[in-house]
Design a protein around this motif. Structure first.
Motif, PDB file in Angstrom:
ATOM      1  N   GLY A 315      45.524  42.316  47.110  1.00 40.35           N
ATOM      2  CA  GLY A 315      46.063  42.785  48.374  1.00 40.35           C
ATOM      3  C   GLY A 315      46.431  41.658  49.307  1.00 40.35           C
ATOM      4  O   GLY A 315      46.165  40.487  49.029  1.00 40.35           O
ATOM      5  N   THR A 316      47.023  42.024  50.408  1.00 38.79           N
ATOM      6  CA  THR A 316      47.416  41.037  51.424  1.00 38.79           C
ATOM      7  C   THR A 316      46.414  40.970  52.562  1.00 38.79           C
ATOM      8  O   THR A 316      46.624  40.244  53.533  1.00 38.79           O
ATOM      9  N   THR A 317      45.330  41.731  52.438  1.00 40.76           N
ATOM     10  CA  THR A 317      44.219  41.647  53.389  1.00 40.76           C
ATOM     11  C   THR A 317      42.930  41.567  52.593  1.00 40.76           C
ATOM     12  O   THR A 317      42.876  42.003  51.432  1.00 40.76           O
ATOM     13  N   SER A 318      41.888  41.042  53.197  1.00 36.63           N
ATOM     14  CA  SER A 318      40.596  40.942  52.519  1.00 36.63           C
ATOM     15  C   SER A 318      40.109  42.341  52.147  1.00 36.63           C
ATOM     16  O   SER A 318      40.046  43.238  52.983  1.00 36.63           O
ATOM     17  N   GLY A 319      39.809  42.523  50.855  1.00 36.19           N
ATOM     18  CA  GLY A 319      39.378  43.822  50.357  1.00 36.19           C
ATOM     19  C   GLY A 319      40.512  44.756  50.028  1.00 36.19           C
ATOM     20  O   GLY A 319      40.286  45.861  49.524  1.00 36.19           O
ATOM     21  N   GLY A 320      41.737  44.345  50.292  1.00 35.66           N
ATOM     22  CA  GLY A 320      42.889  45.211  50.099  1.00 35.66           C
ATOM     23  C   GLY A 320      43.297  45.348  48.641  1.00 35.66           C
ATOM     24  O   GLY A 320      42.940  44.532  47.783  1.00 35.66           O
ATOM     25  N   SER A 321      44.086  46.385  48.371  1.00 34.62           N
ATOM     26  CA  SER A 321      44.591  46.622  47.011  1.00 34.62           C
ATOM     27  C   SER A 321      46.020  47.138  47.059  1.00 34.62           C
ATOM     28  O   SER A 321      46.456  47.859  46.156  1.00 34.62           O
ATOM     29  N   ASN A 322      46.767  46.778  48.121  1.00 31.01           N
ATOM     30  CA  ASN A 322      48.128  47.280  48.260  1.00 31.01           C
ATOM     31  C   ASN A 322      49.103  46.662  47.265  1.00 31.01           C
ATOM     32  O   ASN A 322      50.195  47.187  47.049  1.00 31.01           O
ATOM     33  N   LEU A 323      48.727  45.552  46.614  1.00 30.91           N
ATOM     34  CA  LEU A 323      49.611  44.924  45.633  1.00 30.91           C
ATOM     35  C   LEU A 323      49.268  45.328  44.203  1.00 30.91           C
ATOM     36  O   LEU A 323      50.149  45.370  43.346  1.00 30.91           O
ATOM     37  N   ALA A 324      48.025  45.622  43.933  1.00 33.55           N
ATOM     38  CA  ALA A 324      47.622  46.051  42.589  1.00 33.55           C
ATOM     39  C   ALA A 324      46.215  46.621  42.635  1.00 33.55           C
ATOM     40  O   ALA A 324      45.355  46.136  43.386  1.00 33.55           O
ATOM     41  N   ASN A 325      45.986  47.662  41.820  1.00 33.82           N
ATOM     42  CA  ASN A 325      44.653  48.241  41.628  1.00 33.82           C
ATOM     43  C   ASN A 325      44.637  48.783  40.208  1.00 33.82           C
ATOM     44  O   ASN A 325      44.979  49.942  39.966  1.00 33.82           O
ATOM     45  N   VAL A 326      44.302  47.898  39.249  1.00 35.42           N
ATOM     46  CA  VAL A 326      44.467  48.230  37.832  1.00 35.42           C
ATOM     47  C   VAL A 326      43.184  47.961  37.067  1.00 35.42           C
ATOM     48  O   VAL A 326      42.294  47.232  37.520  1.00 35.42           O
ATOM     49  N   THR A 327      43.101  48.573  35.886  1.00 37.24           N
ATOM     50  CA  THR A 327      42.001  48.351  34.959  1.00 37.24           C
ATOM     51  C   THR A 327      42.543  47.693  33.697  1.00 37.24           C
ATOM     52  O   THR A 327      43.511  48.191  33.103  1.00 37.24           O
ATOM     53  N   ILE A 328      41.947  46.581  33.296  1.00 39.60           N
ATOM     54  CA  ILE A 328      42.326  45.853  32.083  1.00 39.60           C
ATOM     55  C   ILE A 328      41.187  46.025  31.077  1.00 39.60           C
ATOM     56  O   ILE A 328      40.080  45.538  31.307  1.00 39.60           O
ATOM     57  N   ASP A 329      41.447  46.723  29.972  1.00 33.57           N
ATOM     58  CA  ASP A 329      40.373  46.967  28.993  1.00 33.57           C
ATOM     59  C   ASP A 329      40.818  46.674  27.567  1.00 33.57           C
ATOM     60  O   ASP A 329      40.287  47.240  26.606  1.00 33.57           O
ATOM     61  N   ASP A 330      41.806  45.780  27.424  1.00 32.27           N
ATOM     62  CA  ASP A 330      42.300  45.429  26.090  1.00 32.27           C
ATOM     63  C   ASP A 330      41.808  44.072  25.613  1.00 32.27           C
ATOM     64  O   ASP A 330      42.346  43.496  24.661  1.00 32.27           O
ATOM     65  N   GLY A 331      40.788  43.544  26.297  1.00 31.41           N
ATOM     66  CA  GLY A 331      40.253  42.230  25.934  1.00 31.41           C
ATOM     67  C   GLY A 331      40.959  41.076  26.597  1.00 31.41           C
ATOM     68  O   GLY A 331      40.546  39.923  26.458  1.00 31.41           O
ATOM     69  N   SER A 332      42.035  41.346  27.337  1.00 30.41           N
ATOM     70  CA  SER A 332      42.796  40.294  27.986  1.00 30.41           C
ATOM     71  C   SER A 332      42.097  39.805  29.247  1.00 30.41           C
ATOM     72  O   SER A 332      41.332  40.533  29.879  1.00 30.41           O
ATOM     73  N   THR A 333      42.389  38.560  29.609  1.00 28.57           N
ATOM     74  CA  THR A 333      41.892  38.016  30.880  1.00 28.57           C
ATOM     75  C   THR A 333      43.063  37.481  31.697  1.00 28.57           C
ATOM     76  O   THR A 333      42.957  36.453  32.358  1.00 28.57           O
ATOM     77  N   THR A 334      44.174  38.186  31.623  1.00 31.41           N
ATOM     78  CA  THR A 334      45.342  37.817  32.414  1.00 31.41           C
ATOM     79  C   THR A 334      46.054  39.070  32.876  1.00 31.41           C
ATOM     80  O   THR A 334      46.005  40.112  32.208  1.00 31.41           O
ATOM     81  N   TYR A 335      46.720  38.991  34.025  1.00 32.86           N
ATOM     82  CA  TYR A 335      47.465  40.125  34.568  1.00 32.86           C
ATOM     83  C   TYR A 335      48.744  39.599  35.220  1.00 32.86           C
ATOM     84  O   TYR A 335      48.705  38.650  36.012  1.00 32.86           O
ATOM     85  N   ASP A 336      49.863  40.194  34.851  1.00 28.95           N
ATOM     86  CA  ASP A 336      51.160  39.852  35.415  1.00 28.95           C
ATOM     87  C   ASP A 336      51.527  40.924  36.433  1.00 28.95           C
ATOM     88  O   ASP A 336      51.885  42.051  36.048  1.00 28.95           O
ATOM     89  N   PRO A 337      51.421  40.638  37.728  1.00 30.99           N
ATOM     90  CA  PRO A 337      51.725  41.655  38.738  1.00 30.99           C
ATOM     91  C   PRO A 337      53.147  42.199  38.576  1.00 30.99           C
ATOM     92  O   PRO A 337      54.074  41.462  38.228  1.00 30.99           O
TER      93      PRO A 337
END
Length: 631
Positions: A315-337
């Motif tokens: 997010g653009t504020t502390s604690g925010g999630s306006n840019l992304a709120n996703v779950t990654i469960d495929d073993g990956s440790t990377t995320y492309d917004p």
């Protein structure tokens, strides 16, 4: 040198040989001292730290003086390599930017890899590898020339002190270090009571291309993982829980461009019968606190032990999630917004690992600043020690926040604000620095860090400070507690332990088979008071142990070796069945098997078959257990 000039009214037949020093910055102006009687004046400034920008204003005039016999000699080439040597680890798919900073207004650049000029490389102080392979390796450097200091003749650079070409110190990319085995750091070798959903983590500084993991429930076993290529990572989580109350054996094999590294030892740890929450992850790209991050950056993080997936909030504020709120469960440790970040914005990221037990607790939020990379970089700030800290150890590592569009940093450390009495150095792209000598004790230390890139250096960076602690007294020597000095008949598989030494910040451990020997083990073991050896001690030998406590003041004085004697293990006696008993009938086909303890045994091999001595049902090394769950 300047003081000498001020004392001169004109130039006579003086000779100034100033070679082989650390001189830098603009050379003195001798032109005002030249008159009709000047002759046979000589100036030699070879093998210093001059750049083209230090010489180019007066260089051509001095060359003309030599050609017209006003000067007898003017020698200026070569000079020390510029910038510092750097070792860079590649990350697959992430661009690598190599750079050099050389003072001068009309410089030209040629880039080389492994001594061969790179065809198509731009005439620029930066060279970018857009999509490096995970294992791409090589020694890169740049050669720099200047239009304002052209070659005087057809000779090679540096002949007779003429024809200056500067060379950047090596940029060692990828797997150019000495291949070394990885070290299991979590769980530790021989550690006990580890949850069955633990992951494993390791350290490696060898520049390996990747790692193959073999994991089993017996020594050398591969029933859990069989030489699985996990890539160039430093952690791994298992798809299923590990066996309960078992010893788990782990082999980590680094591989390089020329193949696997052989001879790496096997580690092991013991599980309990419980699962736990996962640990937290650390943002690895961009680093927290980074400035000048690109708009299209990906988010990368470290493997969290025990994690089955990760919840990502951006997010653009502390604690925010306006840019992304996703779950990654495929073993990956990377995320492309999905959407690029906005320029001149601060981005907040929270990574929460989870598993079937729940979510990790207390994971910290990270942030970075997105801004253009073709502008002068902003200033940075200390991470450790923090500005205003007190009681800082005199041997502390200095670290600071990364600036995304900086190609390097100038680090000044002193005892006055903006001072550099202790250090003034271009540290390249590093964001940490360890001084060769300790800082002064009980002093206010000022640190000024100036980021730079090809556009220039940061402006008006402030000087931060911290106060160092008073030095502790030297620690006293310590003594063995397990085994004790003089003990005999010690099992070669023993661990060793020693008493705590007050004021110690670590221990140097030496183990050998002679009174002065350290051929079995010699290492700084840090602030621990025990050591699990990867292999057994020599059998039937006197073992000599020296433990030297140390702290930032120095090492304990006069520590002596202690010794104990190992035995020669005997072949264990045979054992007998407890369940089912020998000769029992009508035994269930699902029965488990157990047996009596053999007093000197370290493990057991179980053979199951339908004939005497047969093993067609099972043949397995079950380790030190006295219980077997038949297949």
């Amino acid at each position: 040198m300047f003081k000498i000039i001020k004392l001169l009214e004109d130039l006579g037949p003086e000779t100034y040989v100033l070679n082989d020093n650390l001189l830098s910055n603009e050379i003195p102006d001798f032109t005002s001292l030249v008159n009709g009687s000047t002759s046979n004046f000589s100036l030699s400034i070879e093998n210093n730290s001059f750049h083209f920008g230090d010489l180019e204003v007066r260089h051509q005039q001095y060359v003309n003086y030599v050609q017209t016999n006003v000067f007898k000699k003017y020698s200026y080439a070569g000079q020390s390599k510029v910038n510092i040597r750097e070792v860079i680890t590649t990350v697959a798919g992430e661009p690598i930017n190599l750079s050099t900073v050389v003072r001068g207004s009309q410089n030209h650049y040629k880039w080389f890899k492994d001594g061969v000029e790179i065809v198509g490389a731009a005439d620029a102080p930066q060279y970018t590898i857009p999509t490096p392979e995970a294992c791409e390796s090589g020694i890169y450097y740049a050669e720099i020339t200047s239009d304002l200091m052209p070659f005087e003749n057809t000779n090679a650079a540096g002949i007779d002190g003429k024809n200056l070409v500067l060379q950047r110190n090596d940029l060692v990319l990828g797997a150019n270090g000495i291949p070394t085995c990885a070290i299991l750091i979590s769980p530790l070798n021989k550690s006990v009571d580890n949850p069955i959903n633990t992951g494993i983590e390791w350290e490696s500084e060898s520049g390996a291309c990747g790692f193959r993991l073999s994991v089993g429930s017996t020594s050398g076993g591969t029933d859990i993982l069989n030489a699985v290529d996990v890539g160039n990572v430093s952690g791994y989580n298992f798809e299923n829980n590990l066996p309960i109350n078992s010893e788990i054996f782990v082999s980590i094999t680094p591989y390089f461009e020329n193949g696997d590294l052989t001879g790496c030892s096997e580690d092991s740890f013991f599980t309990n019968d419980e699962s736990t929450l996962p640990e937290c992850s650390v943002l690895t790209q961009p680093l927290t606190g980074s400035v000048g991050v690109n708009e299209d950056t990906n988010i990368n993080w470290s493997v969290a032990s025990g994690a089955e997936g990760y919840r990502i909030k951006i997010g653009t504020t502390s604690g925010g999630s306006n840019l992304a709120n996703v779950t990654i469960d495929d073993g990956s440790t990377t995320y492309d917004p999905i959407i690029d970040f906005s320029l001149n914005s601060e981005v907040f990221v929270t990574i929460t690992p989870f598993n079937s037990e729940g979510e990790a607790i207390g994971c910290a939020e990270s942030s970075f600043i997105v801004s253009e990379d073709d502008i002068i970089p902003p200033c940075t700030s200390l991470i450790r020690p923090l500005n205003g800290d007190i009681d800082v150890k005199t041997n502390s590592l200095i670290t600071w926040n990364s600036v995304g569009n900086a190609s390097g940093y100038v680090l000044n450390i002193g005892t006055t604000e903006f001072g550099s009495e202790i250090l003034s150095r271009d540290v390249g792209s590093e964001i940490e620095f360890q001084l060769d000598d300790n800082l002064p004790a009980s002093e206010t230390i000022f640190v000024t860090i100036i980021p730079y890139n090809i556009q220039g250096s940061s402006i008006s960076c402030f000087s931060e400070s911290f106060v160092t602690t008073a030095l502790l007294p030297l620690p006293d020597c310590t003594t063995l507690t397990t085994p004790l000095n003089g003990d005999r008949d010690i099992d070669p598989s023993t661990d060793i332990a020693w008493a705590i030494s007050e004021n110690a910040e670590g221990y140097l451990l030496e183990v050998g088979t002679t009174p002065d020997g350290d051929e079995f083990f010699s290492q700084d073991v840090g602030l621990t008071t025990f050591q699990n050896f990867r292999t057994d001690l020599p059998e039937g030998r006197a073992i000599y142990v020296k433990i030297t406590p140390y702290n930032e003041r120095g090492e304990a004085i006069g520590c002596t070796r202690e010794n104990f004697t190992t035995n020669i293990p005997t072949i264990p006696d045979c054992t007998t069945l407890v369940m089912p008993l020998n000769g029992a009938s009508d035994v269930s086909t699902t029965t488990n098997i157990s047996w009596n303890i053999a007093s000197t045994a370290k493990g057991y091999k179980v053979l199951l078959g339908t004939t005497t001595g047969g093993e067609e049902i099972s043949s397995e090394d079950v380790g030190a257990t006295t219980f077997f769950d038949s297949p």
